[in-house]
Structure formats: structure tokens, C-alpha cells
Scaffold this motif. Structure first.
Motif, PDB file in Angstrom:
ATOM      1  N   GLU A 174      53.332  65.038 -21.538  1.00  0.00           N
ATOM      2  CA  GLU A 174      54.374  66.018 -21.266  1.00  0.00           C
ATOM      3  C   GLU A 174      55.266  66.043 -22.496  1.00  0.00           C
ATOM      4  O   GLU A 174      55.594  64.997 -23.047  1.00  0.00           O
ATOM      5  CB  GLU A 174      55.172  65.613 -20.028  1.00  0.00           C
ATOM      6  CG  GLU A 174      54.321  65.569 -18.773  1.00  0.00           C
ATOM      7  CD  GLU A 174      55.023  64.884 -17.607  1.00  0.00           C
ATOM      8  OE1 GLU A 174      56.157  64.372 -17.767  1.00  0.00           O
ATOM      9  OE2 GLU A 174      54.420  64.851 -16.528  1.00  0.00           O
ATOM     10  N   ILE A 175      55.645  67.237 -22.977  1.00  0.00           N
ATOM     11  CA  ILE A 175      56.474  67.351 -24.172  1.00  0.00           C
ATOM     12  C   ILE A 175      57.582  68.368 -23.934  1.00  0.00           C
ATOM     13  O   ILE A 175      57.357  69.401 -23.310  1.00  0.00           O
ATOM     14  CB  ILE A 175      55.639  67.720 -25.425  1.00  0.00           C
ATOM     15  CG1 ILE A 175      56.534  67.829 -26.671  1.00  0.00           C
ATOM     16  CG2 ILE A 175      54.811  68.958 -25.195  1.00  0.00           C
ATOM     17  CD1 ILE A 175      55.784  68.011 -27.980  1.00  0.00           C
ATOM     18  N   ILE A 211      58.345  62.953 -25.494  1.00  0.00           N
ATOM     19  CA  ILE A 211      56.941  62.932 -25.084  1.00  0.00           C
ATOM     20  C   ILE A 211      56.790  61.849 -24.030  1.00  0.00           C
ATOM     21  O   ILE A 211      57.206  60.707 -24.250  1.00  0.00           O
ATOM     22  CB  ILE A 211      56.014  62.649 -26.289  1.00  0.00           C
ATOM     23  CG1 ILE A 211      56.239  63.686 -27.381  1.00  0.00           C
ATOM     24  CG2 ILE A 211      54.551  62.624 -25.847  1.00  0.00           C
ATOM     25  CD1 ILE A 211      55.584  63.328 -28.700  1.00  0.00           C
ATOM     26  N   ARG A 212      56.187  62.205 -22.902  1.00  0.00           N
ATOM     27  CA  ARG A 212      55.983  61.252 -21.801  1.00  0.00           C
ATOM     28  C   ARG A 212      54.499  61.166 -21.489  1.00  0.00           C
ATOM     29  O   ARG A 212      53.800  62.179 -21.472  1.00  0.00           O
ATOM     30  CB  ARG A 212      56.754  61.719 -20.566  1.00  0.00           C
ATOM     31  CG  ARG A 212      56.638  60.761 -19.395  1.00  0.00           C
ATOM     32  CD  ARG A 212      57.464  61.253 -18.198  1.00  0.00           C
ATOM     33  NE  ARG A 212      57.184  60.435 -17.050  1.00  0.00           N
ATOM     34  CZ  ARG A 212      56.144  60.580 -16.246  1.00  0.00           C
ATOM     35  NH1 ARG A 212      55.254  61.534 -16.456  1.00  0.00           N
ATOM     36  NH2 ARG A 212      55.977  59.776 -15.219  1.00  0.00           N
ATOM     37  N   ASN A 213      54.047  59.958 -21.229  1.00  0.00           N
ATOM     38  CA  ASN A 213      52.663  59.717 -20.828  1.00  0.00           C
ATOM     39  C   ASN A 213      52.609  59.639 -19.300  1.00  0.00           C
ATOM     40  O   ASN A 213      53.042  58.650 -18.716  1.00  0.00           O
ATOM     41  CB  ASN A 213      52.140  58.415 -21.430  1.00  0.00           C
ATOM     42  CG  ASN A 213      50.733  58.084 -20.979  1.00  0.00           C
ATOM     43  OD1 ASN A 213      50.101  58.855 -20.271  1.00  0.00           O
ATOM     44  ND2 ASN A 213      50.248  56.931 -21.386  1.00  0.00           N
ATOM     45  N   SER A 254      54.897  76.125 -33.430  1.00  0.00           N
ATOM     46  CA  SER A 254      54.407  75.487 -32.210  1.00  0.00           C
ATOM     47  C   SER A 254      54.288  74.015 -32.572  1.00  0.00           C
ATOM     48  O   SER A 254      53.985  73.667 -33.714  1.00  0.00           O
ATOM     49  CB  SER A 254      53.068  76.064 -31.760  1.00  0.00           C
ATOM     50  OG  SER A 254      52.065  75.766 -32.698  1.00  0.00           O
ATOM     51  N   VAL A 255      54.577  73.168 -31.617  1.00  0.00           N
ATOM     52  CA  VAL A 255      54.500  71.726 -31.841  1.00  0.00           C
ATOM     53  C   VAL A 255      53.699  71.148 -30.685  1.00  0.00           C
ATOM     54  O   VAL A 255      54.026  71.370 -29.519  1.00  0.00           O
ATOM     55  CB  VAL A 255      55.893  71.078 -31.914  1.00  0.00           C
ATOM     56  CG1 VAL A 255      55.778  69.596 -32.224  1.00  0.00           C
ATOM     57  CG2 VAL A 255      56.760  71.778 -32.967  1.00  0.00           C
ATOM     58  N   SER A 256      52.632  70.450 -31.016  1.00  0.00           N
ATOM     59  CA  SER A 256      51.801  69.870 -29.971  1.00  0.00           C
ATOM     60  C   SER A 256      51.830  68.356 -30.037  1.00  0.00           C
ATOM     61  O   SER A 256      52.003  67.767 -31.104  1.00  0.00           O
ATOM     62  CB  SER A 256      50.360  70.384 -30.064  1.00  0.00           C
ATOM     63  OG  SER A 256      49.807  70.092 -31.324  1.00  0.00           O
ATOM     64  N   LYS A 296      49.172  69.191 -25.652  1.00  0.00           N
ATOM     65  CA  LYS A 296      50.132  70.022 -24.910  1.00  0.00           C
ATOM     66  C   LYS A 296      51.196  70.442 -25.903  1.00  0.00           C
ATOM     67  O   LYS A 296      51.626  69.639 -26.733  1.00  0.00           O
ATOM     68  CB  LYS A 296      50.729  69.213 -23.757  1.00  0.00           C
ATOM     69  CG  LYS A 296      51.735  69.948 -22.930  1.00  0.00           C
ATOM     70  CD  LYS A 296      51.084  71.002 -22.069  1.00  0.00           C
ATOM     71  CE  LYS A 296      52.140  71.663 -21.187  1.00  0.00           C
ATOM     72  NZ  LYS A 296      51.568  72.610 -20.285  1.00  0.00           N
ATOM     73  N   GLY A 297      51.634  71.688 -25.850  1.00  0.00           N
ATOM     74  CA  GLY A 297      52.563  72.174 -26.857  1.00  0.00           C
ATOM     75  C   GLY A 297      53.812  72.803 -26.324  1.00  0.00           C
ATOM     76  O   GLY A 297      53.917  73.171 -25.152  1.00  0.00           O
TER      77      GLY A 297
END
Length: 166
Positions: A33-34, A54-56, A143-145, A156-157
Motif C-alpha cells: 500500500e502506498i 509504504i505498508r506491507n 507516477s511513483v510505484s 502499486k502506484g
């Protein structure tokens, strides 16, 4: 030659981001998740902070987490192609990036892809980039992934954007 390779990398990352944002098929859980915080407007040439979280979500530990910048097209409903905030650099240096906290473990030669350490199930990391905003007035965006190093297909971006000037 290096510029062409860098441009090719940005195009591939953009395509990957587009493809990767489809729904995760059953059995491919583990997409990070970002989210991003960045000013909606910025003065030309100013330095602004982009904060990525960023979450795992699991089910597995991420042995490494990558964060990658790519060019984008117009925002929904717009026709103007935004100027990139972060464009490829050279020799692991990017003129748009003033600083990164925490320091990445590694970066691509173009300084648009960054590797960070492991991220356990349920854990998150906050990464701050001090970014120099372009001089050109108008929309600026990337865009940042984010993706686990062991499975880039789970990218995920988010859209990083601002209105320069005004």
C-alpha cells in the motif's frame, strides 16, 4: 547512450505501473500500500517535501522495497502533459532530488529507482524526498510505484503532482 537507457527504463516503469494497478489476481496477495503527501501548489524552483508511506499488508515479509519514479500523462480530464518533477539523472545523482530520508540502500544509475530494506508483515516505512520543483509554470507530476524486490509484478502506484506557479 545512458540517456536512452534511462528513458527506456522510465517507459518500462510507466507501463509496469499501468499494468500493475489492475486488481490482484487470487494467489498474488502482497501488493504494498502506498500513499503520498505533497503540496498542491509550489513556487517555481522551490524545494518541497514529498512524504511516501509504504505498508506491507502481507502475507509475506518483503525482503526489500523499491520506490520508482516515472513520467506520466495528463491528469484525468486534462489535456496538458505535466512536466516531470523527477526525470532521470546520471551516475546515481538526480538534480531534482535534494535529499532522501532514510537513505536508500541502492539506487539505479539514473537515480529514479531506489531500494530500501526489508518490510515485515503489517509494517510500514515513511520515506521523505526533498524535491526541487521545476521552473516551468503549470502542472508537474510523476507516477511513483512501490514494489517488493522479490516480485515487481506486485507494483502499486500513486501520482505525485503539484501546480507550479500561480
Amino acid at each position: 547512450m545512458a540517456a536512452r537507457i534511462g528513458l527506456a527504463l522510465v517507459v518500462v516503469l510507466g507501463i509496469t505501473l499501468f499494468i500493475a494497478n489492475r486488481d490482484v489476481p487470487e494467489g498474488l496477495a502482497g501488493r504494498p500500500e502506498i500513499s503520498v503527501e505533497f503540496p498542491e501548489t509550489a513556487a517555481p524552483g522551490s524545494t518541497q517535501t514529498a512524504v511516501f508511506t509504504i505498508r506491507n499488508p502481507g502475507p509475506n515479509e518483503m525482503k526489500s522495497v523499491f520506490l520508482a519514479f516515472a513520467r506520466v500523462g495528463p491528469a484525468p480530464g486534462a489535456s496538458v502533459i505535466p512536466v516531470p518533477i523527477v526525470d532521470p539523472g546520471a551516475q546515481h545523482v538526480n538534480p531534482a532530488i535534494v535529499s532522501i530520508s532514510p537513505e536508500p540502500e541502492a539506487s539505479s544509475i539514473e537515480a529514479v529507482v531506489f531500494r530500501f530494506g526489508p518490510l515485515g508483515v503489517g509494517e510500514s516505512i515513511t520515506i521523505s524526498f526533498e524535491l526541487k520543483v521545476p521552473e516551468d509554470p503549470g502542472p508537474a507530476a510523476n507516477s511513483v510505484s512501490a514494489y517488493p524486490g522479490e516480485n515487481p509484478e506486485l507494483a502499486k502506484g500513486v501520482r505525485l503532482g503539484t501546480e507550479v506557479g500561480g
